[in-house]
Design an enzyme around this catalytic site. Structure first.
Site, PDB file in Angstrom:
ATOM      1  CB  SER A   6       9.358   4.358 -11.648  1.00 29.98           C
ATOM      2  OG  SER A   6       9.417   3.306 -12.627  1.00 29.98           O
TER       3      SER A   6
ATOM      4  CG  LEU B 120       5.967   5.741 -19.464  1.00 32.30           C
ATOM      5  CD1 LEU B 120       4.785   5.505 -20.323  1.00 32.30           C
ATOM      6  CD2 LEU B 120       7.160   5.675 -20.913  1.00 32.30           C
TER       7      LEU B 120
ATOM      8  CB  VAL C  91      -3.135   8.445  -7.644  1.00 35.85           C
ATOM      9  CG1 VAL C  91      -1.850   8.943  -8.096  1.00 35.85           C
ATOM     10  CG2 VAL C  91      -3.334   6.970  -7.987  1.00 35.85           C
TER      11      VAL C  91
ATOM     12  CB  SER D 118      -2.199   1.338 -22.443  1.00 38.89           C
ATOM     13  OG  SER D 118      -1.813   0.406 -23.138  1.00 38.89           O
TER      14      SER D 118
ATOM     15  CE1 TYR E 200      -1.986  -0.894 -17.909  1.00 43.13           C
ATOM     16  CE2 TYR E 200      -2.182  -1.541 -20.171  1.00 43.13           C
ATOM     17  CZ  TYR E 200      -1.778  -0.826 -19.178  1.00 43.13           C
ATOM     18  OH  TYR E 200      -0.672   0.273 -19.453  1.00 43.13           O
TER      19      TYR E 200
ATOM     20  CE  LYS F 287      -3.087   2.561 -18.163  1.00 47.18           C
ATOM     21  NZ  LYS F 287      -2.305   3.801 -17.723  1.00 47.18           N
TER      22      LYS F 287
HETATM   23  P1  NAD Z   1       6.308   2.280 -13.731  1.00 47.85           P
HETATM   24  O1  NAD Z   1       6.095   1.117 -12.915  1.00 47.85           O
HETATM   25  O2  NAD Z   1       8.015   2.658 -14.163  1.00 47.85           O
HETATM   26  O3  NAD Z   1       5.914   3.524 -13.159  1.00 47.85           O
HETATM   27  C1  NAD Z   1       4.493   3.824 -12.610  1.00 47.85           C
HETATM   28  C2  NAD Z   1       4.745   4.494 -11.261  1.00 47.85           C
HETATM   29  O4  NAD Z   1       3.210   4.628 -10.776  1.00 47.85           O
HETATM   30  C3  NAD Z   1       5.570   3.716 -10.331  1.00 47.85           C
HETATM   31  O5  NAD Z   1       6.536   4.840  -9.792  1.00 47.85           O
HETATM   32  C4  NAD Z   1       4.493   3.347  -9.149  1.00 47.85           C
HETATM   33  O6  NAD Z   1       5.267   3.387  -7.990  1.00 47.85           O
HETATM   34  C5  NAD Z   1       3.459   4.395  -9.338  1.00 47.85           C
HETATM   35  N1  NAD Z   1       2.475   4.109  -8.649  1.00 47.85           N
HETATM   36  C6  NAD Z   1       1.671   2.671  -8.833  1.00 47.85           C
HETATM   37  N2  NAD Z   1       0.442   2.948  -8.087  1.00 47.85           N
HETATM   38  C7  NAD Z   1       0.032   3.951  -7.582  1.00 47.85           C
HETATM   39  C8  NAD Z   1      -0.601   4.672  -6.659  1.00 47.85           C
HETATM   40  N3  NAD Z   1      -1.683   4.085  -6.273  1.00 47.85           N
HETATM   41  N4  NAD Z   1      -0.292   5.849  -6.351  1.00 47.85           N
HETATM   42  C9  NAD Z   1       0.724   6.464  -6.634  1.00 47.85           C
HETATM   43  N5  NAD Z   1       1.604   6.156  -7.597  1.00 47.85           N
HETATM   44  C10 NAD Z   1       1.330   4.957  -8.045  1.00 47.85           C
HETATM   45  O7  NAD Z   1       5.511   2.170 -15.079  1.00 47.85           O
HETATM   46  P2  NAD Z   1       5.685   2.808 -16.595  1.00 47.85           P
HETATM   47  O8  NAD Z   1       5.875   1.969 -17.572  1.00 47.85           O
HETATM   48  O9  NAD Z   1       6.248   4.261 -16.251  1.00 47.85           O
HETATM   49  O10 NAD Z   1       3.920   3.440 -16.645  1.00 47.85           O
HETATM   50  C11 NAD Z   1       3.439   4.467 -16.551  1.00 47.85           C
HETATM   51  C12 NAD Z   1       2.096   4.642 -17.337  1.00 47.85           C
HETATM   52  O11 NAD Z   1       2.348   4.365 -18.581  1.00 47.85           O
HETATM   53  C13 NAD Z   1       1.270   3.676 -16.663  1.00 47.85           C
HETATM   54  O12 NAD Z   1       0.097   4.153 -16.318  1.00 47.85           O
HETATM   55  C14 NAD Z   1       1.145   2.524 -17.463  1.00 47.85           C
HETATM   56  O13 NAD Z   1       0.056   1.844 -17.639  1.00 47.85           O
HETATM   57  C15 NAD Z   1       1.312   3.355 -18.873  1.00 47.85           C
HETATM   58  N6  NAD Z   1       1.803   2.664 -19.889  1.00 47.85           N
HETATM   59  C16 NAD Z   1       3.023   2.113 -20.037  1.00 47.85           C
HETATM   60  C17 NAD Z   1       3.611   1.504 -21.003  1.00 47.85           C
HETATM   61  C18 NAD Z   1       4.911   0.941 -21.166  1.00 47.85           C
HETATM   62  O14 NAD Z   1       5.451   0.078 -22.174  1.00 47.85           O
HETATM   63  N7  NAD Z   1       5.888   1.154 -20.348  1.00 47.85           N
HETATM   64  C19 NAD Z   1       2.908   1.268 -22.238  1.00 47.85           C
HETATM   65  C20 NAD Z   1       1.535   1.641 -22.136  1.00 47.85           C
HETATM   66  C21 NAD Z   1       0.891   2.597 -21.091  1.00 47.85           C
END
Ligand code: NAD
Length: 253
Positions: free
Chosen positions: A15, A17, A58, A146, A159, A163
């Site tokens: 999903s 990023l 993970v 983040s 969070y 991070k």
């Molecule tokens: P998302 O929810 O679309 O994707 C996260 C994925 O991680 C999901 O597919 C989920 O199933 C998987 N996941 C969750 N727990 C898990 C586990 N225990 N084992 C394996 N997989 C697991 O979120 P995203 O927005 O793509 O975020 C990706 C990363 O980027 C995250 O670490 C998030 O904290 C970070 N981030 C996102 C944003 C944003 O604005 N979207 C900003 C800063 C940081």
């Protein structure tokens, strides 16, 4: 490090990023293994990009160890690791009635975002450090922090702690892995339009996007993937945390 024909692992690859990164790496010719708990989306994307899906939490050392081995059996030794698995449920330290946040809620975020990142990178490196280098490098790790690592908002204690832990461990690990020719870098994204934010109404999305000075919009997951590609491709980039955020600086709430 060349991406073409190189085996890569992307956690959280089902999903957002991680999915955008997996797609770009596959387009560039990498053999991609997706590690995620979401089997439905993970299998679907793996089929689309000609990669493999591995059902992995993970935080589980045994699961991660065997998935790294399974991926190696399918694609060869992984030399690229991108850690995107993460969660971000907001929660204040004190509830409305003044009672403290249950400790397990705080611990869960640290467990997945910080300990999960460490867990995967340690098993990845354990299978790579004795491999033949390709040119001057053995491999590269990209972790996801983040902007909340630096300016966490109210409700982001867990969070932000997770991070800033991800950002903080990169230097000691990059120093340790220098002798193995494995680099470690961190991306600190601002606000990106992934399923997390897609559930918000358009108005809320627009208002969040406008908080960034330029470009005044939410980031696209493909732009995160482009940064991963740049990090992989440039061998001088090591132990760095790169903000990818349109100059946003988050307010207290
Ligand atoms: P998302 O929810 O679309 O994707 C996260 C994925 O991680 C999901 O597919 C989920 O199933 C998987 N996941 C969750 N727990 C898990 C586990 N225990 N084992 C394996 N997989 C697991 O979120 P995203 O927005 O793509 O975020 C990706 C990363 O980027 C995250 O670490 C998030 O904290 C970070 N981030 C996102 C944003 C944003 O604005 N979207 C900003 C800063 C940081």
């Amino acid at each position: 490090m060349d991406i073409k024909n190189t085996a890569a692992i992307v956690t959280g690859g089902a999903s957002g990023l991680g999915a955008a990164t997996a797609s770009l790496l596959a387009q560039r010719g990498a053999k991609v293994a997706l590690f995620d708990v979401n089997a439905e989306l993970g299998n679907q994307l793996a089929d689309e990009i000609g990669g493999s899906f591995h059902s992995v939490d993970v935080t589980d050392p045994e699961m991660v160890k065997s998935a790294v081995q399974d991926a190696e059996g399918l694609h060869g030794k992984a030399r690229i690791l991108v850690n995107c698995a993460g969660i971000g449920p907001p929660a204040k330290v004190l509830n409305r009635d003044g009672s403290p946040l249950p400790l397990e809620d705080f611990a869960k975020v640290i467990q997945i975002n910080l300990i999960g990142t460490f867990n995967v990178l340690s098993h990845f490196a354990a299978r790579l450090y004795e491999a033949e280098p390709v040119g001057e490098e053995r491999g590269v790790i990209v972790n996801t922090a983040s902007v909340a690592a630096f300016e966490g908002q109210i409700g982001q204690a867990a969070y932000s702690a997770s991070k800033s832990g991800v950002a903080g461990m990169a230097l000691p690990i990059a120093r340790e892995f220098a002798r193995y020719a494995i680099r470690v870098n961190t991306i600190a994204p601002g606000l990106f339009l992934t399923p997390m934010l897609e559930t918000l109404p358009q108005e809320a999305q627009d208002s969040l996007g406008k908080q960034a000075p330029f470009p005044s919009r939410l980031g696209k997951p493909e732009e995160y993937a482009q940064m991963v590609e740049a990090i992989i491709s440039n061998p001088m980039l090591n132990a760095e945390t790169i903000r990818l955020d349109g100059a946003i600086r988050m307010a207290p709430k």
